[in-house]
Scaffold this motif. Sequence first.
Motif, PDB file in Angstrom:
ATOM      1  N   SER A   1      51.188 -12.776 -12.941  1.00 55.16           N
ATOM      2  CA  SER A   1      51.094 -12.087 -14.220  1.00 55.16           C
ATOM      3  C   SER A   1      52.476 -11.965 -14.826  1.00 55.16           C
ATOM      4  O   SER A   1      53.494 -12.002 -14.122  1.00 55.16           O
ATOM      5  N   SER A   2      52.514 -11.831 -16.143  1.00 51.82           N
ATOM      6  CA  SER A   2      53.796 -11.737 -16.840  1.00 51.82           C
ATOM      7  C   SER A   2      53.614 -10.943 -18.124  1.00 51.82           C
ATOM      8  O   SER A   2      52.537 -10.968 -18.744  1.00 51.82           O
ATOM      9  N   ARG A   3      54.654 -10.228 -18.502  1.00 50.43           N
ATOM     10  CA  ARG A   3      54.696  -9.498 -19.768  1.00 50.43           C
ATOM     11  C   ARG A   3      55.716 -10.143 -20.683  1.00 50.43           C
ATOM     12  O   ARG A   3      56.826 -10.487 -20.267  1.00 50.43           O
ATOM     13  N   PHE A   4      55.338 -10.283 -21.947  1.00 53.82           N
ATOM     14  CA  PHE A   4      56.221 -10.844 -22.956  1.00 53.82           C
ATOM     15  C   PHE A   4      56.591  -9.711 -23.900  1.00 53.82           C
ATOM     16  O   PHE A   4      55.737  -9.217 -24.640  1.00 53.82           O
ATOM     17  N   ALA A   5      57.843  -9.291 -23.848  1.00 55.68           N
ATOM     18  CA  ALA A   5      58.293  -8.114 -24.610  1.00 55.68           C
ATOM     19  C   ALA A   5      57.434  -6.924 -24.177  1.00 55.68           C
ATOM     20  O   ALA A   5      57.196  -6.721 -22.997  1.00 55.68           O
ATOM     21  N   GLU A   6      56.977  -6.107 -25.115  1.00 53.70           N
ATOM     22  CA  GLU A   6      56.129  -4.974 -24.784  1.00 53.70           C
ATOM     23  C   GLU A   6      54.729  -5.093 -25.372  1.00 53.70           C
ATOM     24  O   GLU A   6      53.887  -4.231 -25.149  1.00 53.70           O
ATOM     25  N   SER A   7      54.479  -6.160 -26.110  1.00 56.63           N
ATOM     26  CA  SER A   7      53.222  -6.249 -26.835  1.00 56.63           C
ATOM     27  C   SER A   7      52.257  -7.280 -26.276  1.00 56.63           C
ATOM     28  O   SER A   7      51.097  -7.313 -26.691  1.00 56.63           O
ATOM     29  N   SER A   8      52.660  -8.120 -25.334  1.00 54.08           N
ATOM     30  CA  SER A   8      51.797  -9.184 -24.851  1.00 54.08           C
ATOM     31  C   SER A   8      51.887  -9.294 -23.341  1.00 54.08           C
ATOM     32  O   SER A   8      52.931  -9.023 -22.738  1.00 54.08           O
ATOM     33  N   TRP A   9      50.798  -9.724 -22.724  1.00 55.34           N
ATOM     34  CA  TRP A   9      50.769  -9.953 -21.288  1.00 55.34           C
ATOM     35  C   TRP A   9      49.713 -10.989 -20.944  1.00 55.34           C
ATOM     36  O   TRP A   9      48.804 -11.256 -21.715  1.00 55.34           O
ATOM     37  N   ILE A  10      49.844 -11.583 -19.765  1.00 51.87           N
ATOM     38  CA  ILE A  10      48.898 -12.574 -19.284  1.00 51.87           C
ATOM     39  C   ILE A  10      48.753 -12.405 -17.777  1.00 51.87           C
ATOM     40  O   ILE A  10      49.716 -12.042 -17.084  1.00 51.87           O
ATOM     41  N   SER A  11      47.556 -12.637 -17.267  1.00 50.90           N
ATOM     42  CA  SER A  11      47.278 -12.498 -15.843  1.00 50.90           C
ATOM     43  C   SER A  11      46.357 -13.622 -15.406  1.00 50.90           C
ATOM     44  O   SER A  11      45.340 -13.897 -16.055  1.00 50.90           O
ATOM     45  N   LEU A  12      46.706 -14.298 -14.293  1.00 48.39           N
ATOM     46  CA  LEU A  12      45.931 -15.409 -13.753  1.00 48.39           C
ATOM     47  C   LEU A  12      45.669 -15.165 -12.274  1.00 48.39           C
ATOM     48  O   LEU A  12      46.590 -14.783 -11.534  1.00 48.39           O
ATOM     49  N   SER A  13      44.426 -15.394 -11.833  1.00 52.31           N
ATOM     50  CA  SER A  13      44.065 -15.204 -10.429  1.00 52.31           C
ATOM     51  C   SER A  13      43.038 -16.245 -10.021  1.00 52.31           C
ATOM     52  O   SER A  13      42.238 -16.713 -10.838  1.00 52.31           O
ATOM     53  N   THR A  14      43.056 -16.580  -8.732  1.00 48.44           N
ATOM     54  CA  THR A  14      42.050 -17.482  -8.178  1.00 48.44           C
ATOM     55  C   THR A  14      41.914 -17.202  -6.687  1.00 48.44           C
ATOM     56  O   THR A  14      42.870 -16.763  -6.035  1.00 48.44           O
ATOM     57  N   ARG A  15      40.710 -17.456  -6.153  1.00 46.31           N
ATOM     58  CA  ARG A  15      40.448 -17.255  -4.730  1.00 46.31           C
ATOM     59  C   ARG A  15      39.508 -18.337  -4.214  1.00 46.31           C
ATOM     60  O   ARG A  15      38.653 -18.831  -4.956  1.00 46.31           O
ATOM     61  N   ALA A  16      39.664 -18.679  -2.938  1.00 47.64           N
ATOM     62  CA  ALA A  16      38.764 -19.609  -2.259  1.00 47.64           C
ATOM     63  C   ALA A  16      38.447 -19.034  -0.890  1.00 47.64           C
ATOM     64  O   ALA A  16      39.311 -18.443  -0.225  1.00 47.64           O
ATOM     65  N   SER A  17      37.207 -19.198  -0.449  1.00 43.27           N
ATOM     66  CA  SER A  17      36.759 -18.551   0.783  1.00 43.27           C
ATOM     67  C   SER A  17      37.300 -19.260   2.023  1.00 43.27           C
ATOM     68  O   SER A  17      37.496 -20.486   2.039  1.00 43.27           O
ATOM     69  N   LEU A  18      37.518 -18.468   3.076  1.00 43.28           N
ATOM     70  CA  LEU A  18      37.894 -18.970   4.398  1.00 43.28           C
ATOM     71  C   LEU A  18      36.928 -18.488   5.468  1.00 43.28           C
ATOM     72  O   LEU A  18      37.138 -18.753   6.654  1.00 43.28           O
ATOM     73  N   LEU A  19      35.877 -17.768   5.062  1.00 36.40           N
ATOM     74  CA  LEU A  19      35.006 -17.121   6.036  1.00 36.40           C
ATOM     75  C   LEU A  19      34.297 -18.135   6.927  1.00 36.40           C
ATOM     76  O   LEU A  19      34.115 -17.901   8.125  1.00 36.40           O
ATOM     77  N   SER A  20      33.880 -19.247   6.356  1.00 34.97           N
ATOM     78  CA  SER A  20      33.199 -20.251   7.170  1.00 34.97           C
ATOM     79  C   SER A  20      34.102 -20.756   8.284  1.00 34.97           C
ATOM     80  O   SER A  20      33.685 -20.874   9.442  1.00 34.97           O
ATOM     81  N   GLU A  21      35.365 -21.041   7.959  1.00 36.66           N
ATOM     82  CA  GLU A  21      36.314 -21.519   8.974  1.00 36.66           C
ATOM     83  C   GLU A  21      36.626 -20.423   9.988  1.00 36.66           C
ATOM     84  O   GLU A  21      36.768 -20.692  11.186  1.00 36.66           O
ATOM     85  N   SER A  22      36.719 -19.178   9.530  1.00 43.19           N
ATOM     86  CA  SER A  22      37.018 -18.067  10.438  1.00 43.19           C
ATOM     87  C   SER A  22      35.892 -17.865  11.438  1.00 43.19           C
ATOM     88  O   SER A  22      36.128 -17.645  12.641  1.00 43.19           O
ATOM     89  N   LEU A  23      34.642 -17.949  10.980  1.00 44.63           N
ATOM     90  CA  LEU A  23      33.511 -17.747  11.881  1.00 44.63           C
ATOM     91  C   LEU A  23      33.341 -18.918  12.840  1.00 44.63           C
ATOM     92  O   LEU A  23      32.901 -18.728  13.985  1.00 44.63           O
ATOM     93  N   ASP A  24      33.665 -20.121  12.401  1.00 43.27           N
ATOM     94  CA  ASP A  24      33.580 -21.274  13.302  1.00 43.27           C
ATOM     95  C   ASP A  24      34.480 -21.101  14.523  1.00 43.27           C
ATOM     96  O   ASP A  24      34.181 -21.609  15.615  1.00 43.27           O
ATOM     97  N   ALA A  25      35.589 -20.361  14.329  1.00 37.77           N
ATOM     98  CA  ALA A  25      36.547 -20.197  15.418  1.00 37.77           C
ATOM     99  C   ALA A  25      36.131 -19.126  16.425  1.00 37.77           C
ATOM    100  O   ALA A  25      36.552 -19.177  17.584  1.00 37.77           O
ATOM    101  N   VAL A  26      35.292 -18.170  16.019  1.00 35.14           N
ATOM    102  CA  VAL A  26      34.980 -17.042  16.914  1.00 35.14           C
ATOM    103  C   VAL A  26      33.487 -16.853  17.151  1.00 35.14           C
ATOM    104  O   VAL A  26      33.088 -16.258  18.156  1.00 35.14           O
ATOM    105  N   ALA A  27      32.621 -17.323  16.256  1.00 34.55           N
ATOM    106  CA  ALA A  27      31.187 -17.066  16.374  1.00 34.55           C
ATOM    107  C   ALA A  27      30.521 -18.107  17.262  1.00 34.55           C
ATOM    108  O   ALA A  27      31.036 -19.225  17.426  1.00 34.55           O
ATOM    109  N   PRO A  28      29.378 -17.768  17.849  1.00 34.21           N
ATOM    110  CA  PRO A  28      28.653 -18.735  18.682  1.00 34.21           C
ATOM    111  C   PRO A  28      28.200 -19.939  17.860  1.00 34.21           C
ATOM    112  O   PRO A  28      28.032 -19.862  16.648  1.00 34.21           O
ATOM    113  N   MET A  29      27.998 -21.051  18.540  1.00 36.08           N
ATOM    114  CA  MET A  29      27.541 -22.262  17.879  1.00 36.08           C
ATOM    115  C   MET A  29      26.158 -22.033  17.260  1.00 36.08           C
ATOM    116  O   MET A  29      25.283 -21.427  17.868  1.00 36.08           O
ATOM    117  N   GLY A  30      25.982 -22.487  16.041  1.00 40.37           N
ATOM    118  CA  GLY A  30      24.716 -22.308  15.341  1.00 40.37           C
ATOM    119  C   GLY A  30      24.588 -21.002  14.602  1.00 40.37           C
ATOM    120  O   GLY A  30      23.551 -20.726  13.999  1.00 40.37           O
TER     121      GLY A  30
END
Length: 563
Positions: free
Chosen positions: A191-220
């Motif tokens: 995010s960034s502010r331009f002077a005091e009158s303008s601002w912009i914010s950018l965000s993105t996310r991607a899941s890792l839960l499938s990979e995390s469960l493959d490492a610790v959860a039982p097969m299937g």
Amino acid sequence: MNQRVAALALVNVVLLSGDVFAQSNESETSDAVAGVDIVLDNGDTISLAGEEVLIKGRSRRPKAAELVIGGREAAAVAGVQGDALKAVRTLSGVARTPAGSQGLSVWGAAPSDTRLYVDDVPIPRLFHLGGNRSVLPSHEIESFRLIPGGASSRFGRAIGGAVEVRTAEPGLRPAEFLVHVDPFDVGLHASSRFAESSWISLSTRASLLSESLDAVAPMGFQDLVPVPDTFDFQARAGHVLNSGDSLRMLIIGSSDHLERGIPSVQADQAFSELSDSEFVRVGLSLLREHNDVTRKMTVWVGADREEQDLRFGAVSAFGRKKVSSAGLLLLQDIHVSDEFEFKLGADGQYSRSKFSRQGALSLPSREGDIFVFGGRPGNRINEDNWQVDAASLGLFLSAEIAPTEWIDIEAGFRFEPAFTLGKRVLPARPSEAEIGYSDLQVAADPRLRVSVRPSSAWNLFAAAGRYHQPPSADDLSPVFGSPVLAQSSAYQALVGAEVSPLSALRIEVLAFVARQKQLAVRSDLATPSIAALLHSTGEGENLGTQVSVRVDLSEDLYGSLSY
């Protein structure tokens, strides 16, 4: 002397705005002000350094049964894994939905009966497929409001509740960067502010839960529990115009992909599921505040896509949906005095939905279906392609009157005609021409809310209203549903009390009733009539009571209990 009065009025507006609610209908504060300059409309500047200022005015409180929670507080709730929006599931009146579901059941209503908004832009869902993550990261959320029932005339197209999410502006730093990694997902934010009158914010996310469960959860494990691959993004910007008006832009998108299956040595016992869904919303809002009048205009466009492929041995179901939509909100809030406030506005919405579906008539299952765990779906199959254009315009007004310091009354009315246009009223037949249809349904809904405060520690409230919801375009197929479904209606009423015996303790008790009519349900006939697999004869009644207790031990330590 006139300049002094104008300065105090400006300070009053600033200090009493926001989502901070006092414990009494009137508040007084007197304190020494240091280092504060007030700029008047004529350009003169008044310094209040060292001055003692007395501010007196009526405080703002949440309405009957409404709950407002800040994003920082919500993210700290136990069990939400730092996801602020998941805290809405812990609030009073929200039932725990089955594991893997992504909807909200508010006061017993179906998830599709509750409307969801982000900065006044409606979105189809708050959570990704599976319900493990919301579609908005916590740092993007300023607060959210849950209205389980008794909503004002501002809200329509729903016979359940409503959830409003307000996004946060970036901090005061010129630039901020954030990288987030945990077993659930990885995210980037800038995010960034331009002077005091303008601002912009950018965000993105991607899941890792499938990979995390493959490492610790039982097969299937993932064959039984839905663990989708998810992705979401948000782009927001704000600008204060020279006139003092503020302009904000919102772009939000979400995408889910799920693929799982249970093999079997017997082909007719195997199960597989493939689901893809995504949506995008683009909204632009203009806010103008002048004296005691606030005006807001929000325009938005959106696109949704869903695809699902279910296979139970030889029985299958395939569906594809594409929706293009747009909407407009006009709102004017006139603050006449501390005793009278008037709101009026309009919100319109248009959508074009295109569907393609083939397979078992009973798949996917719907609310109200008779289902036995482990039972196989019916083997009756068919196919259909249909298109629905739907438009509605809601006109609403409300007046809030406080004749005394301890009584507050809000009366409202919503008038909403809804128009539906379809291409076929009967299933397609090679020997017959296609006959389209059009339908106009008008809803007129009164709303009323009353609050009585006999003392600073007590608040008695009640609310009642009538609500309507257009039929879902998914159900208007002449093969898999019916094109002549009526609008669903509901009557909601609630009564309750809030008591604060101590400044750090708040107890709320309320009872509610919601009666729903003309719900779309499956026909109970062994051989339904043509284009009548569904009909608008369903009824529902939800009765309940809820109790919530909250203790604020300090600014960063609190506890709550609800039942």
